[in-house]
Design a protein around this motif. Sequence first.
Motif, PDB file in Angstrom:
ATOM      1  N   ILE B 128       5.816  -2.884  -7.644  1.00 37.31           N
ATOM      2  CA  ILE B 128       6.934  -2.094  -8.193  1.00 37.31           C
ATOM      3  C   ILE B 128       7.191  -2.501  -9.644  1.00 37.31           C
ATOM      4  N   ALA B 129       7.232  -3.791  -9.886  1.00 36.16           N
ATOM      5  CA  ALA B 129       7.526  -4.274 -11.236  1.00 36.16           C
ATOM      6  C   ALA B 129       6.492  -3.763 -12.231  1.00 36.16           C
ATOM      7  N   LEU B 130       5.238  -3.689 -11.763  1.00 35.75           N
ATOM      8  CA  LEU B 130       4.160  -3.277 -12.665  1.00 35.75           C
ATOM      9  C   LEU B 130       3.981  -1.757 -12.661  1.00 35.75           C
ATOM     10  N   ASP B 131       4.976  -1.055 -12.084  1.00 37.88           N
ATOM     11  CA  ASP B 131       5.005   0.406 -12.180  1.00 37.88           C
ATOM     12  C   ASP B 131       3.833   1.058 -11.454  1.00 37.88           C
ATOM     13  N   GLY B 132       3.456   0.485 -10.319  1.00 41.42           N
ATOM     14  CA  GLY B 132       2.307   1.009  -9.582  1.00 41.42           C
ATOM     15  C   GLY B 132       2.577   2.365  -8.969  1.00 41.42           C
ATOM     16  N   VAL B 133       1.508   3.135  -8.845  1.00 40.51           N
ATOM     17  CA  VAL B 133       1.574   4.451  -8.226  1.00 40.51           C
ATOM     18  C   VAL B 133       0.556   4.489  -7.092  1.00 40.51           C
ATOM     19  N   CYS B 134       1.002   4.889  -5.914  1.00 46.46           N
ATOM     20  CA  CYS B 134       0.117   4.963  -4.755  1.00 46.46           C
ATOM     21  C   CYS B 134      -0.661   6.273  -4.805  1.00 46.46           C
ATOM     22  N   VAL B 135      -1.956   6.164  -4.641  1.00 48.41           N
ATOM     23  CA  VAL B 135      -2.789   7.362  -4.550  1.00 48.41           C
ATOM     24  C   VAL B 135      -3.130   7.551  -3.078  1.00 48.41           C
ATOM     25  N   ILE B 136      -2.637   8.661  -2.532  1.00 48.22           N
ATOM     26  CA  ILE B 136      -2.736   8.890  -1.097  1.00 48.22           C
ATOM     27  C   ILE B 136      -3.629  10.095  -0.851  1.00 48.22           C
ATOM     28  N   LYS B 160       1.999  10.456   5.931  1.00 49.50           N
ATOM     29  CA  LYS B 160       2.079  11.413   7.024  1.00 49.50           C
ATOM     30  C   LYS B 160       0.831  11.250   7.902  1.00 49.50           C
ATOM     31  N   PRO B 161       0.900  11.739   9.124  1.00 51.28           N
ATOM     32  CA  PRO B 161      -0.282  11.622   9.979  1.00 51.28           C
ATOM     33  C   PRO B 161      -1.516  12.149   9.247  1.00 51.28           C
ATOM     34  N   GLY B 162      -2.589  11.390   9.324  1.00 52.20           N
ATOM     35  CA  GLY B 162      -3.822  11.822   8.673  1.00 52.20           C
ATOM     36  C   GLY B 162      -3.959  11.329   7.251  1.00 52.20           C
ATOM     37  N   GLU B 163      -2.902  10.758   6.696  1.00 47.44           N
ATOM     38  CA  GLU B 163      -2.981  10.296   5.309  1.00 47.44           C
ATOM     39  C   GLU B 163      -3.428   8.834   5.220  1.00 47.44           C
ATOM     40  N   LEU B 164      -4.056   8.542   4.104  1.00 52.03           N
ATOM     41  CA  LEU B 164      -4.608   7.204   3.890  1.00 52.03           C
ATOM     42  C   LEU B 164      -4.297   6.761   2.461  1.00 52.03           C
ATOM     43  N   LEU B 165      -3.805   5.549   2.335  1.00 55.14           N
ATOM     44  CA  LEU B 165      -3.594   4.987   0.996  1.00 55.14           C
ATOM     45  C   LEU B 165      -4.957   4.584   0.439  1.00 55.14           C
ATOM     46  N   VAL B 166      -5.325   5.157  -0.686  1.00 52.80           N
ATOM     47  CA  VAL B 166      -6.647   4.890  -1.251  1.00 52.80           C
ATOM     48  C   VAL B 166      -6.587   3.767  -2.279  1.00 52.80           C
ATOM     49  N   GLU B 167      -5.640   3.883  -3.186  1.00 54.35           N
ATOM     50  CA  GLU B 167      -5.523   2.844  -4.200  1.00 54.35           C
ATOM     51  C   GLU B 167      -4.110   2.835  -4.777  1.00 54.35           C
ATOM     52  N   VAL B 168      -3.839   1.760  -5.499  1.00 51.18           N
ATOM     53  CA  VAL B 168      -2.613   1.723  -6.296  1.00 51.18           C
ATOM     54  C   VAL B 168      -3.071   1.631  -7.749  1.00 51.18           C
ATOM     55  N   ARG B 169      -2.502   2.511  -8.572  1.00 51.70           N
ATOM     56  CA  ARG B 169      -2.911   2.552  -9.974  1.00 51.70           C
ATOM     57  C   ARG B 169      -1.775   2.031 -10.833  1.00 51.70           C
ATOM     58  N   PHE B 170      -2.130   1.198 -11.775  1.00 47.67           N
ATOM     59  CA  PHE B 170      -1.101   0.613 -12.642  1.00 47.67           C
ATOM     60  C   PHE B 170      -1.352   1.049 -14.073  1.00 47.67           C
ATOM     61  N   PRO B 171      -0.292   1.427 -14.798  1.00 48.14           N
ATOM     62  CA  PRO B 171      -0.483   1.835 -16.190  1.00 48.14           C
ATOM     63  C   PRO B 171      -0.948   0.663 -17.046  1.00 48.14           C
TER      64      PRO B 171
END
Lengths: 756, 298, 161
Positions: B128-136, B160-171
């Motif tokens: 959160i501190a590093l402003d991460g964004v979840c790519v789902i 949601k059902p069927g969704e998968l967290l792929v990566e977290v991207r940081f600026p």
Amino acid sequence: MATAENPKYKVIGTRPVRHDGADKVTGRAKYGADIKLSGMLYAATLRSPHAHAKIKSIDTSKAEALPGVRAIVTSADLPAQGDRIVELGEGAANMRHLTANVLAREKVLYKGHAIAAVAADNIHIAEEAIKLIEVVYELLPPVMDVRKAMAADAPILNDDIRTASVGSAPAAKDSKPTNIAKHFLFEKGDIAAGFAKADVIVEREFDTAMVHQGYIEPHNATALWNTDGKITVWMSTQGSFSARQQTAELLKVPISSVKVIPTEIGGGFGGKISVYFPPVAALLSKKSGRPVKLVMSRASVFEATGPTPGSHMKVKLGATKDGQLVAGEAWIAFEAGAYTGSPIGPACMCVFACYDLPNGRVEGFDVCVNKPRTNAYRAPGSTHVAFATETLVDEICEKIGMDAADFRIKNAAKEGVRRVDGPVYARIGMVETVEAIKNSDHYKTPLEGKYRGRGIASGFWFNCGLKSSASATVNPDGTVSLLEGSTDIGGSRVGIAMQLAETLGITAEEVIPTVGDTDSAGYCDVTGGSRVTFATGIAAIEAAKDIQRQLVERAAMIWEVDVAQISYRDGGVHGPDGKFLSFKEMAGKLHATGGAVIGRGTSSAATQGGAFGTHCVDVEVDPELGKVQILRYTAAQDCGTAIHPSYVEGQIQGGAVQGIGWALNEEYWYDERGEMRNATYLDYRIPTCYDVPMIDTIIVEVPDPQHPYGVRGVGEVPICPPPAAIANAIYAAVGVRMHDLPMSPPRLSAEILKKK
Amino acid sequence: MHAFDYQAPTTVADAIQLMAKHNGTARPLAGGTDLIDQMRVGRLTPELLIDVKKLKELNVLSAGPDGLHLGAAVPCYRIYGDETVNSQYTALADSCHIIGGIQIQSRASMGGNLCNSGPAADSTPSMIALDGVCVIAGPDGTREVPVEAFCTGPGQNVLKPGELLVEVRFPPRPAHSGSHYRRMIPRNEMDIAVVGVGASVVLDQGGQNFVSARISLGAVAPTPLFAQAAGDLLAGQSVSDASLDKAAAAAREIVSPITDMRGTREYRIHVTGVLVKRVLQAAVARARGEEIDYRRGH
Amino acid sequence: MSGKRVVTLTVNGDRVEFLCEARQTLLEVLRNNLDLTGTKEGCSNGNCGACTVIMDGRPVVSCLVLAVEAEGSELRTIEGVARGSHLDEVQSAFLEGAALQCGICTPGFIVQTEALLEENPNPTEDDIRFYLAGNLCRCTGYDKIVRAVQAAAEARQVAAN
């Protein structure tokens, strides 16, 4: 690695590699859970989700129907015990309670209380079957606090308990069921007159949380009930003979029907004396016709074995302004857990045991609460009371402006002093341990830095003798096979072998020690009470002397002289005219001179003189977080004669770190439903290596005259001083007196904030 | 453990298809250090485990002009072994060094930590501190959610059902920035945060004033918190005890901790203030290129 | 849906095949299927380190690895630490330094120490304590364990030079 540290001896005081060491560093050593027998089934246990409830019914039919399930047992399969009281070696046991603790009968008395067990083809099927057993409970209110449990309107756990009076306690007034199982009272001198002489009196109340021994190996048992009616149990236990007797009594079979084969044991500290699994595994085996293994989960180890009690204590000490203790008074209530049997007795005896106290009064209560039945834990009861007494001593020293070591030296118990509960000390080393700390580099080095403080504290444990035996067979190559029945938790095999070696004048490596099972070794009481190196050591020495006698007879035959002309010394037989045959030479002649030489030895009469320790600790407190770091630690202890100094140091270091854990973070954390919420190693926080520094040890040797080589038990004392020493150091660092254990960050922080 | 099936797909598409097919009864398995224990004690009973460690997108750890891509299954030891993380995204390294012991760090991932959605997760405040964004990724395509909006309750999140967290991207990290994560635990290791605090700060060129700050809190609410107001009030302020105290006080305003076996409510509120200040000080020091005074776990 | 499957891997240099259910942990399979009981079970939730093994070069707690996940991996357990009939430096140091009492945590500590010295041949006391913090010992107070690790590191350095 044989460095003699005691010039009087050749073997004692050296540091040989332990005989069981290679197996233990290669993974070959077999512990209880490593047992695998052909056709073996795996079992799981159904445990109560409630802290206090009546069992209305148990329906196992769905579980029985699950494919792969081979047997199910409940308390209905265990014989009824009535009101039998049985002597079980380390104390008498109420068999009604013992059997109900193994498998609950009418009631469950704590969360995790075992109710039923299922044996199946694999552990997963057994666990699935457990979930299919239907139990109907009638919930009862749990009572979790020792003082609430003592109240007249408290929920009652056991309807057969009436208060038993011990010492000079008055008999109980009414005959209603109660949670107060025992009431102790010990008195010495004139308490009122004593306090009247005092210039300074301190009185404080203390609370300590229930804590667990925390051995890394969970309980286990594998049993085979054979077609001939013989029961064999493989298990990790602190006492195979005690386990045999408990199992036999619980199953109501002759003890000769039960053979306990002790495996290597992964820690005990008092917690692996009580039997939980063997009768259950045996019954499952009887029903299934197959060997059955039970291994406890870590959560159940916490919830359902035998921790040491939480306590509430009120202790008062009085001293003159020149530092003379004049009177002490203590009121101590211990949580027995579900059934009677807390170490309140020893606690009452230990509370003032370090001091020559002219006037004392100690009152103690053993109180049932809805927590697991407590068991021994390293100096049972002594750590609690040391926390109270030793912090009060520190407060007195502060008030009268006296050095804490000097005060202890001035008031130390010594030979001839009578303890409040009666016994008079033989030669003991309390003074010497305080002097050792006072003269240590640690104590003499000033502690610098903000929020840092130093504390010292002492501790006492009786150490017991009890019964041991050993036999030793001379091998033709000059070695000796030593067989004894004391299960080896921390290196006792090597310590016992060294005493045999010393007596025969051979090396430790020339002794081959084996811990035998109950059908092969002679009777030994439990590995507990810091007794094994002392008592089984004596048995081994006696066995060695028996060998000496026989070798003298053989030499008399060889030399054709009278036995009176021959003596055994310096590793061989000495005859007239300088005749000499070494032990090894004699061993080589065995077959020609009449066959085997087998020495036998027993020990039953010897008692120990008691042991003392004094610890010094430096801490740094983070005043904003209330968190304590241990910076430096030194423990001095009277060890009589150190047989194997490495393992003596190890006992002291291990005990000290257990005490540090008890002091700072360990506690059973119960919610209002009576559920322990931290039954994992994650949240029941025993120290990691990153939490502690090196633990320096000072071995003080005041030989115990009751042992041929002066051995004093070592294992238990070192857990007693740490909580008080740390509390005293915290006071020195941040100026707050802690009266509750653990002194965890939230508690310490609250006290620091209160003071501001 | 209950019976379940195990699959180890090699493409994200296959993984999503499996997830979707087992609507709600499948769970992705990364390091397993939380999941396997939760299954062992019966808290979770998925019928299918989808091992995501063979998916290359979830094993990405790369830095570029668009910032840092952290695959959801990358284990902790790779994260703190990464040069870019150590030099620019230090809070992530701080977190990874103290999750479990070394053995746990060989397997545990930040993606798993996030999806497990524990309030006391040690890596979520850093993300959160590093402003991460979840790519789902999911059956309907890919979507992005800021880390601070990912967790919705204890053990619950936006997947949601069927969704998968792929990566977290940081600026990308601006100049004169620094970050840190620290927690209060009773022991020095192998513990769950009683309070965890993450912070990332950007200073002006002289290093004396805050340009911006992001502060995050763990173990003090049902989900990890983004203490936005506390961070925002630092913007334009000088670095001083007074400004840090203000931020600490603002952070304490938004917490709603419980009393449990790890600490009392009062203690957690108090420690929130203490740690926010300490973590900000450390982040500032790092922004200035200074070494920080911190022994892991203490 | 939960049939058994065959897993193939390398254990202590040997190719090994076993049949397991998905719900079996690596720890369970090592102990029950492969009879490698040197790897111990202390808590089964990753908090004691008694079941530490080295998997593809990294120390892991085998209680938190599914056996099926080990497919194709290279595993080193306590049984693979000694060199033939000779103890390695870590084992010798534990033995000679009396760094064990009951011995149940010892295999885990030795395996974890192997991983440490592989990664950091010359660790400070602080490095050692941090790296071994995931391994619990209740007997020794850690003093002699830390010293044994120091001695082993030194012995290895001497042997290397």
